[in-house]
Motif scaffolding. Structure first.
Motif, mmCIF file in Angstrom:
data_model
loop_
_atom_site.group_PDB
_atom_site.id
_atom_site.type_symbol
_atom_site.label_atom_id
_atom_site.label_comp_id
_atom_site.label_asym_id
_atom_site.label_seq_id
_atom_site.Cartn_x
_atom_site.Cartn_y
_atom_site.Cartn_z
ATOM 1 N N SER A 65 1.252 9.265 -0.090
ATOM 2 C CA SER A 65 1.660 7.977 -0.639
ATOM 3 C C SER A 65 3.113 8.057 -1.080
ATOM 4 O O SER A 65 3.659 9.137 -1.276
ATOM 5 C CB SER A 65 0.769 7.579 -1.819
ATOM 6 N N SER A 66 3.729 6.884 -1.236
ATOM 7 C CA SER A 66 5.122 6.844 -1.634
ATOM 8 C C SER A 66 5.342 5.828 -2.742
ATOM 9 O O SER A 66 5.470 6.173 -3.902
ATOM 10 C CB SER A 66 6.015 6.535 -0.425
ATOM 11 N N CYS A 67 5.327 4.529 -2.399
ATOM 12 C CA CYS A 67 5.703 3.506 -3.374
ATOM 13 C C CYS A 67 4.649 3.280 -4.447
ATOM 14 O O CYS A 67 4.963 2.968 -5.586
ATOM 15 C CB CYS A 67 6.007 2.187 -2.672
ATOM 16 N N ARG A 68 3.379 3.392 -4.085
ATOM 17 C CA ARG A 68 2.241 3.125 -4.962
ATOM 18 C C ARG A 68 2.237 1.694 -5.482
ATOM 19 O O ARG A 68 1.666 1.394 -6.517
ATOM 20 C CB ARG A 68 2.186 4.121 -6.127
ATOM 21 N N ARG A 69 2.865 0.794 -4.732
ATOM 22 C CA ARG A 69 2.934 -0.621 -5.115
ATOM 23 C C ARG A 69 2.553 -1.546 -3.961
ATOM 24 O O ARG A 69 2.724 -2.750 -4.052
ATOM 25 C CB ARG A 69 4.350 -0.957 -5.596
ATOM 26 N N GLY A 70 2.064 -0.967 -2.850
ATOM 27 C CA GLY A 70 1.627 -1.793 -1.739
ATOM 28 C C GLY A 70 2.737 -2.375 -0.901
ATOM 29 O O GLY A 70 2.558 -3.427 -0.285
ATOM 30 N N THR A 71 3.892 -1.695 -0.851
ATOM 31 C CA THR A 71 5.003 -2.208 -0.055
ATOM 32 C C THR A 71 5.394 -1.312 1.112
ATOM 33 O O THR A 71 5.950 -1.802 2.099
ATOM 34 C CB THR A 71 6.259 -2.411 -0.929
ATOM 35 N N CYS A 72 5.137 -0.014 1.037
ATOM 36 C CA CYS A 72 5.669 0.888 2.053
ATOM 37 C C CYS A 72 4.705 1.168 3.204
ATOM 38 O O CYS A 72 5.128 1.491 4.308
ATOM 39 C CB CYS A 72 6.123 2.203 1.422
ATOM 40 N N GLY A 73 3.414 1.096 2.959
ATOM 41 C CA GLY A 73 2.435 1.353 4.015
ATOM 42 C C GLY A 73 2.084 2.803 4.225
ATOM 43 O O GLY A 73 1.285 3.131 5.105
ATOM 44 N N THR A 74 2.647 3.699 3.425
ATOM 45 C CA THR A 74 2.420 5.126 3.631
ATOM 46 C C THR A 74 0.950 5.507 3.518
ATOM 47 O O THR A 74 0.447 6.333 4.285
ATOM 48 C CB THR A 74 3.240 5.933 2.608
ATOM 49 N N CYS A 75 0.229 4.907 2.580
ATOM 50 C CA CYS A 75 -1.153 5.322 2.316
ATOM 51 C C CYS A 75 -2.178 4.534 3.127
ATOM 52 O O CYS A 75 -3.380 4.563 2.791
ATOM 53 C CB CYS A 75 -1.458 5.208 0.826
ATOM 54 N N GLU A 76 -1.783 3.854 4.195
ATOM 55 C CA GLU A 76 -2.709 3.045 4.984
ATOM 56 C C GLU A 76 -3.948 3.863 5.378
ATOM 57 O O GLU A 76 -3.846 4.980 5.876
ATOM 58 C CB GLU A 76 -2.028 2.516 6.233
ATOM 59 N N THR A 77 -5.105 3.279 5.162
ATOM 60 C CA THR A 77 -6.373 3.956 5.382
ATOM 61 C C THR A 77 -7.335 3.036 6.130
ATOM 62 O O THR A 77 -7.420 1.844 5.819
ATOM 63 C CB THR A 77 -6.999 4.364 4.031
ATOM 64 N N GLY A 78 -8.067 3.574 7.094
ATOM 65 C CA GLY A 78 -9.019 2.791 7.850
ATOM 66 C C GLY A 78 -10.249 2.438 7.038
ATOM 67 O O GLY A 78 -10.735 3.239 6.238
ATOM 68 N N VAL A 79 -10.753 1.227 7.251
ATOM 69 C CA VAL A 79 -11.973 0.754 6.592
ATOM 70 C C VAL A 79 -13.093 0.706 7.633
ATOM 71 O O VAL A 79 -12.970 0.037 8.653
ATOM 72 C CB VAL A 79 -11.774 -0.636 5.971
ATOM 73 N N LEU A 80 -14.186 1.406 7.373
ATOM 74 C CA LEU A 80 -15.315 1.454 8.295
ATOM 75 C C LEU A 80 -16.414 0.470 7.926
ATOM 76 O O LEU A 80 -17.175 0.031 8.785
ATOM 77 C CB LEU A 80 -15.875 2.877 8.342
ATOM 78 N N ALA A 81 -16.493 0.130 6.654
ATOM 79 C CA ALA A 81 -17.503 -0.833 6.201
ATOM 80 C C ALA A 81 -17.083 -1.363 4.839
ATOM 81 O O ALA A 81 -16.370 -0.702 4.076
ATOM 82 C CB ALA A 81 -18.890 -0.181 6.123
ATOM 83 N N GLY A 82 -17.566 -2.574 4.527
ATOM 84 C CA GLY A 82 -17.229 -3.208 3.260
ATOM 85 C C GLY A 82 -16.100 -4.210 3.405
ATOM 86 O O GLY A 82 -15.483 -4.328 4.471
ATOM 87 N N GLU A 83 -15.847 -4.950 2.322
ATOM 88 C CA GLU A 83 -14.809 -5.991 2.318
ATOM 89 C C GLU A 83 -13.718 -5.645 1.316
ATOM 90 O O GLU A 83 -13.959 -5.652 0.109
ATOM 91 C CB GLU A 83 -15.412 -7.345 1.962
ATOM 92 N N PRO A 84 -12.522 -5.337 1.804
ATOM 93 C CA PRO A 84 -11.434 -4.996 0.886
ATOM 94 C C PRO A 84 -10.906 -6.224 0.142
ATOM 95 O O PRO A 84 -10.914 -7.345 0.662
ATOM 96 C CB PRO A 84 -10.350 -4.428 1.814
ATOM 97 N N ASP A 85 -10.451 -5.989 -1.062
ATOM 98 C CA ASP A 85 -9.660 -6.965 -1.802
ATOM 99 C C ASP A 85 -8.197 -6.562 -1.582
ATOM 100 O O ASP A 85 -7.662 -5.703 -2.277
ATOM 101 C CB ASP A 85 -10.025 -6.920 -3.288
ATOM 102 N N HIS A 86 -7.557 -7.159 -0.573
ATOM 103 C CA HIS A 86 -6.200 -6.774 -0.200
ATOM 104 C C HIS A 86 -5.205 -7.267 -1.246
ATOM 105 O O HIS A 86 -5.139 -8.454 -1.539
ATOM 106 C CB HIS A 86 -5.835 -7.367 1.158
ATOM 107 N N ARG A 87 -4.404 -6.338 -1.755
ATOM 108 C CA ARG A 87 -3.430 -6.688 -2.790
ATOM 109 C C ARG A 87 -2.043 -6.153 -2.439
ATOM 110 O O ARG A 87 -1.191 -5.990 -3.300
ATOM 111 C CB ARG A 87 -3.905 -6.151 -4.136
ATOM 112 N N ASP A 88 -1.843 -5.868 -1.167
ATOM 113 C CA ASP A 88 -0.568 -5.309 -0.708
ATOM 114 C C ASP A 88 0.421 -6.414 -0.361
ATOM 115 O O ASP A 88 0.083 -7.602 -0.363
ATOM 116 C CB ASP A 88 -0.797 -4.433 0.523
#
Length: 334
Positions: free
Chosen positions: A281-304
């Motif tokens: 991870s880098s920014c830890r604020r949802g702007t850089c995309g470094t920590c992008e992770t695949g979702v296999l199941a469930g519904e994310p609450d996107h806050r990026d």
């Protein structure tokens, strides 16, 4: 050609090598002052070998010798398989990464490398309008070169505080001076976005990167443009309200078989790290995309501040530094 900064060749104390776990290691081959407060780094493989391919809009994560990770847009020649270039703005109010690059990082130092990855891709179009503010020019430089190579119609509106603070001006003029509008604020005031953009055109794509006030003004100026015609990259996260839920949820890490509980007062990234699973991870604020992770199941609450509406609706990835869950459980590709 980028040349080494003579000051960076002076004797200096040895620096530690990058932390283990990074995808690769690169060496600083050159460091150059590009404008007031802006330096560029040229990066090569320690053995002189080929670096991973990339496309305009891509960025890399640099793990600096002091252990900090920072994300920078690639702004060099994408056809040079052996060299990367990034531009770094000194940010006095930042977290220390840019100060380290400007003051301590030197030619010959080793830097950890993550990526490249691309959350800001250049899509095919007959015409491009590029808008840059300050260091926001960096991801646009290779886009402009690509548009020129393809013979597409393009123009650039480039603003900055002063002309001396605006990097790569001469380089851009060398591509096609007639298509580049350089607008220092102390000489001409704020950018005339409406005049530059003109009327909405379904065959035109607008790409912009810069400070939040510029992007907010651009959003107003393009309110009537076709959907998906405007793509932006942000340095500062959007203002967000409260998460969709204020209770804990579970995250199953599919590769490791672990299940992690994420309480309301902890980020998903922090909870995963406490479980012993490393996510770069880098920014830890949802702007850089470094920590992008695949979702296999469930519904994310996107806050990026990265994904568009269609990408969010797809639900196949999230950024655990800021994203949460709409339901009781998520399954991640970790």
């Amino acid at each position: 050609m980028i040349t080494a900064d003579p000051l960076s060749l002076a004797p200096r104390p040895a620096e530690p090598v990058p932390a283990a776990g990074t995808a690769a290691t690169v060496r600083v081959a050159a460091k150059r002052v590009e404008a007031d407060g802006v330096v560029s780094l040229e990066l090569v493989a320690p053995d002189g070998g080929r670096l991973p391919d990339w496309a305009p809009g891509a960025h890399v994560d640099l793990v600096l010798p002091n252990g900090t990770t920072r994300q920078y847009s690639l702004c060099g020649d994408r056809w040079d398989a052996h060299r990367y270039r990034v531009g770094v703005l000194r940010e006095p109010a930042g977290r220390g990464g840019s100060a380290y690059v400007h003051d301590r990082l030197a030619v010959g130092d080793l830097v950890g490398l993550g990526g490249p990855r691309n959350n800001f891709p250049l899509v095919p179009a007959g015409r491009y309008l590029f808008v840059a503010g300050g260091i926001g020019i960096t991801p646009l430089v290779p886009m402009i070169r690509q548009a020129a190579l393809l013979g597409a119609d393009w123009e650039l509106l480039y603003g900055g505080r002063t002309r001396a603070s605006m990097a790569f001006v001469d380089e851009l003029a060398g591509i096609d001076d007639g298509r580049v509008r350089v607008v220092p604020q102390d000489e001409h005031g704020l950018l005339d976005l409406a005049g530059f953009l003109g009327t909405p055109d379904p065959g035109t794509r607008v790409y912009a990167c810069g400070p939040a006030p510029m992007l907010a003004a651009l959003a107003d100026a393009t309110a009537d443009w076709p959907r998906h015609a405007v793509r932006t990259e942000r340095f500062v996260a959007r203002e967000l309200g409260a998460p969709a839920r204020d209770t804990a949820f579970e995250v199953e890490l599919a590769r490791t078989g672990r299940t992690v509980t994420v309480p309301p007062d902890r980020s998903m990234l922090a909870a995963i790290a406490e479980a012993g699973v490393e996510v770069l991870s880098s920014c830890r604020r949802g702007t850089c995309g470094t920590c992008e992770t695949g979702v296999l199941a469930g519904e994310p609450d996107h806050r990026d501040s990265i994904l568009d509406d269609d990408e969010r609706a797809g639900g196949d990835c999230l950024f655990p530094c800021v994203s949460r869950s709409l339901g009781d459980r998520l399954v991640l590709d970790l």
